[in-house]
Design an enzyme around this catalytic site. Structure first.
Site, PDB file in Angstrom:
ATOM      1  CG  ASP A  28      -0.258  -0.050   2.545  1.00 14.40           C
ATOM      2  OD1 ASP A  28       0.952   0.270   2.617  1.00 14.40           O
ATOM      3  OD2 ASP A  28      -0.920  -0.394   3.534  1.00 14.40           O
ATOM      4  CG  PHE A  29      -0.474   4.837   1.748  1.00 12.53           C
ATOM      5  CD1 PHE A  29       0.121   5.541   2.783  1.00 12.53           C
ATOM      6  CD2 PHE A  29      -1.640   4.128   2.018  1.00 12.53           C
ATOM      7  CE1 PHE A  29      -0.429   5.536   4.056  1.00 12.53           C
ATOM      8  CE2 PHE A  29      -2.192   4.126   3.290  1.00 12.53           C
ATOM      9  CZ  PHE A  29      -1.587   4.829   4.316  1.00 12.53           C
TER      10      PHE A  29
END
Length: 141
Positions: free
Chosen positions: A26-27
């Site tokens: 994810d980020f």
């Protein structure tokens, strides 16, 4: 040397290596929770293959495995570029279902655990009993 598809140890546990790629994160560069499902699915497929059970052969007989239930515990985050290992072993097999327990580790540290209940279905999507030969292949080694 690691064998593609992993390998079954003398204790009957199948071990499958996994590398964390950018697409799995994810980020924050942590592994996104759904990516663990992919790791476990790939390891289950290779576990079956290591036991001589191939999805393509089952399909020819009008059979397929389906996950009926799955419980996942996320213990620690995995990160981009980590080299992980999924250990899979048969917990039980009977009737139309079998239960696998899977553990994802990084250098021996438990990252994530899953318990998977799978069933054998016929072409109509109905559960069918595991054939004796298949049940024997899935049994303890």
């Amino acid at each position: 040397m690691t064998i593609f598809g992993g390998e079954i140890g003398s204790e009957g546990v199948h071990r499958f290596p996994v590398r964390v790629y950018f697409e799995d994160t994810d980020f924050s560069t942590n592994v996104y929770h759904a990516a663990y499902l992919k790791y476990f699915e790939r390891a289950r497929t290779e576990f079956l293959r290591a036991h001589g059970i191939h999805h393509s052969e089952l399909i020819k007989d009008g059979l397929a495995f389906a996950v009926r239930e799955m419980t996942i515990s996320y213990d620690r985050p995995a990160h981009i570029d980590d080299l992980l290992e999924v250990a899979t072993h048969m917990a039980e097999a009977g009737g139309a279902r079998f239960v696998l327990e899977q553990t994802l580790t990084r250098a021996g540290e438990v990252i994530c655990r899953a318990r998977v209940v799978a069933v054998l279905l016929n072409a109509a999507g109905r559960p069918v009993r595991l054939p004796a030969g298949l049940k024997a292949l899935l049994g303890p080694r």
